[in-house]
Design a protein around this motif. Structure first.
Motif, PDB file in Angstrom:
ATOM      1  N   GLU B 171       0.830  -1.199   0.000  1.00  0.00           N
ATOM      2  CA  GLU B 171       0.000   0.000   0.000  1.00  0.00           C
ATOM      3  C   GLU B 171       0.869   1.256   0.000  1.00  0.00           C
ATOM      4  O   GLU B 171       0.475   2.304  -0.501  1.00  0.00           O
ATOM      5  CB  GLU B 171      -0.906  -0.035   1.240  1.00  0.00           C
ATOM      6  N   VAL B 172       2.027   1.123   0.611  1.00  0.00           N
ATOM      7  CA  VAL B 172       3.008   2.205   0.610  1.00  0.00           C
ATOM      8  C   VAL B 172       4.325   1.621   0.115  1.00  0.00           C
ATOM      9  O   VAL B 172       4.706   0.513   0.512  1.00  0.00           O
ATOM     10  CB  VAL B 172       3.193   2.778   2.035  1.00  0.00           C
ATOM     11  N   GLU B 173       4.987   2.369  -0.759  1.00  0.00           N
ATOM     12  CA  GLU B 173       6.252   1.815  -1.227  1.00  0.00           C
ATOM     13  C   GLU B 173       7.426   2.435  -0.467  1.00  0.00           C
ATOM     14  O   GLU B 173       7.480   3.644  -0.232  1.00  0.00           O
ATOM     15  CB  GLU B 173       6.425   2.026  -2.727  1.00  0.00           C
ATOM     16  N   ALA B 174       8.317   1.579  -0.023  1.00  0.00           N
ATOM     17  CA  ALA B 174       9.481   2.027   0.723  1.00  0.00           C
ATOM     18  C   ALA B 174      10.572   0.997   0.566  1.00  0.00           C
ATOM     19  O   ALA B 174      10.298  -0.177   0.270  1.00  0.00           O
ATOM     20  CB  ALA B 174       9.142   2.217   2.197  1.00  0.00           C
ATOM     21  N   ASN B 175      11.804   1.441   0.742  1.00  0.00           N
ATOM     22  CA  ASN B 175      12.918   0.525   0.567  1.00  0.00           C
ATOM     23  C   ASN B 175      13.118  -0.382   1.772  1.00  0.00           C
ATOM     24  O   ASN B 175      13.831  -1.365   1.711  1.00  0.00           O
ATOM     25  CB  ASN B 175      14.203   1.315   0.330  1.00  0.00           C
ATOM     26  N   GLY B 176      12.478  -0.017   2.858  1.00  0.00           N
ATOM     27  CA  GLY B 176      12.685  -0.790   4.077  1.00  0.00           C
ATOM     28  C   GLY B 176      13.920  -0.314   4.797  1.00  0.00           C
ATOM     29  O   GLY B 176      14.710   0.461   4.263  1.00  0.00           O
ATOM     30  N   PRO B 177      14.100  -0.766   6.026  1.00  0.00           N
ATOM     31  CA  PRO B 177      15.193  -0.295   6.880  1.00  0.00           C
ATOM     32  C   PRO B 177      16.560  -0.610   6.312  1.00  0.00           C
ATOM     33  O   PRO B 177      16.686  -1.441   5.398  1.00  0.00           O
ATOM     34  CB  PRO B 177      14.975  -1.044   8.197  1.00  0.00           C
ATOM     35  N   ILE B 178      17.549   0.036   6.846  1.00  0.00           N
ATOM     36  CA  ILE B 178      18.937  -0.202   6.471  1.00  0.00           C
ATOM     37  C   ILE B 178      19.334  -1.654   6.671  1.00  0.00           C
ATOM     38  O   ILE B 178      18.694  -2.388   7.424  1.00  0.00           O
ATOM     39  CB  ILE B 178      19.903   0.646   7.334  1.00  0.00           C
TER      40      ILE B 178
END
Lengths: 256, 256
Positions: B171-178
């Motif tokens: 639903e939301v695009e993100a690269n995710g945590p380091i």
DNA sequence: ATCATTTAGCTAACGCCGTTTACTCTAATG
DNA sequence: CATTAGAGTAAACGGCGTTAGCTAAATGAT
């Protein structure tokens, strides 16, 4: 005159110094047992074997005694830190900075009560402070505890400055700190003035100062939380610290 | 029976509640003026217009009063935080998490003395603690202040969990945590148990939990340092906070 | 309405505390 | 040897948290 012709300390001076040490030792043991607010002049007097009023020949007040102890504690912390850093050669800046962190942590955790006293310092909570402004305005009119605190910070700050110089001269290769966010002129000036000039001891590029300051806050957070029992992790603290140090190193553009 | 037939509070109960409020208010004003150690039962009694001994009808001891006040303070902090978060819609997780930080900071700085009391909490410095182990072993046998502290943390933790779910569902695009450093099984377990299960409220991937925990330490460090006057930056604190929040967001793989 | 009970408050005291004042003795100084 | 500065004492002042025992009022039950 307060000293004899030989230049050494008078008999009275020796006695006095010994009594002061005794008083401090008693206060310290009370601190360890009952915390900062559990230090009592009357109890000290009892332990030293003297009347409460007699203590006023050595310290103007309970507060004055606490401040003196704070100074001693900082000296202890600084001595421990220097010793830990000196376990590595003078040019092993990274290892020395890591040592600084470990020594800070070990001391705070190994002396929780003492650390508590230092951060809830008698004079209006200015401990662990590095207020460059006040320092700049009246370099010698600042309380001794703040000065010691600054001295402690500088052990790490100057190490980083030395490291920076090596990368600058190409003697060590590194990518340099992470990219900066946008920073206003005002904040830039403050970082350079207070952090660079006073903690680091020389003017460094903003990215270095900023990264160092950020790391400083992280380390302080770690140490305070652990000493006060608020660290989420409790059984694997060593490893957790290492992960945090790694992350901070990464911010400096250093792997490992 | 302690309540009348109508079910409402008895006249006596109302009186009692009012007196308790008066006592707390007096204590609070003393706290603000003279700090945690400046709260005195006798002074309160004087202000309330009652004998010192009478206060013991309402609180078992000074410590008990301090603990009660601590609880109230947490309630205040939590209420402020909730209000600040609710200024944004329920699905604006990022803004709500930022609001959490700002509210925490604003409250701590705007109520320095109170914050001081909370972190140097009467019962052996366990405040702001989120010790999952103790909680897991005896969920209800833990002191109330620790519970409130946990409640406060969870406001942020659950927000992040909700955000995680959105990224997971696409639903939301993100690269995710380091990327994670190497982490031992023991530390993994501890992070998942204490941080994920108790603060976040559900089990999340390790990388999320680790990043959240790291950020939590950073925020705590910032707030404590500012409240205690140890923050290197002092004139541009707002902006400095923003840079730190930005950095933490980056750790979560979020730009801006 | 009366009685029993609970409750809020009081007085007085105990033993701590930091601090000040005035006095004594002793050891170093000139 | 006389003087003086320093270390120590005794006693008190006002403040503190806390306890014990008493009184009076409000409440609840009969």
């Amino acid at each position: 005159m307060t000293s004899n012709t030989a230049g050494g300390p008078t008999r009275r001076e020796r006695m006095r110094a010994e009594t002061i040490a005794e008083i401090k030792a008693s206060a310290r043991s009370q601190l360890q047992e009952h915390g900062p607010s559990g230090i009592s002049l009357r109890a000290i007097a009892r332990e030293v074997g003297v009347t409460p009023a007699a203590l006023y020949r050595y310290f103007d007040s309970l507060d004055a005694l606490l401040i003196a102890i704070c100074c001693d504690l900082y000296d202890e912390l600084i001595a421990d830190t220097v010793a830990a850093m000196d376990a590595y050669p003078k040019d092993a800046h990274l290892e020395r900075m890591k040592s600084w962190i470990w020594a800070f942590r070990a001391w705070a955790v190994g002396n929780r009560r003492e650390f508590e006293l230092m951060i809830s310092y008698p004079e209006g909570n200015t401990a662990m402070s590095i207020d460059g402004t006040r320092l700049a305005q009246s370099p010698e009119n600042v309380d001794p505890v703040t000065l010691k605190s600054l001295e402690h910070s500088q052990l790490c700050g100057r190490e980083m400055a030395a490291f920076y110089r090596k990368t600058e001269s190409g003697e060590v290769e590194a990518n340099g700190p992470i990219q900066l966010p946008e920073i206003s002129d005002a904040l830039q000036a403050e970082l350079l003035d207070k952090c660079s000039a006073f903690i680091v001891g020389e003017l460094l590029p903003l990215e270095w100062v900023f990264t160092f300051t950020s790391a400083w806050v992280r380390v302080f957070g770690l140490v305070v939380m652990e000493a006060f029992g608020s660290l989420p992790v409790q059984d694997n603290v060593d490893e957790f610290y290492k992960t945090q140090i790694l992350a901070m190193m990464k911010d400096f553009g250093i792997e490992g």
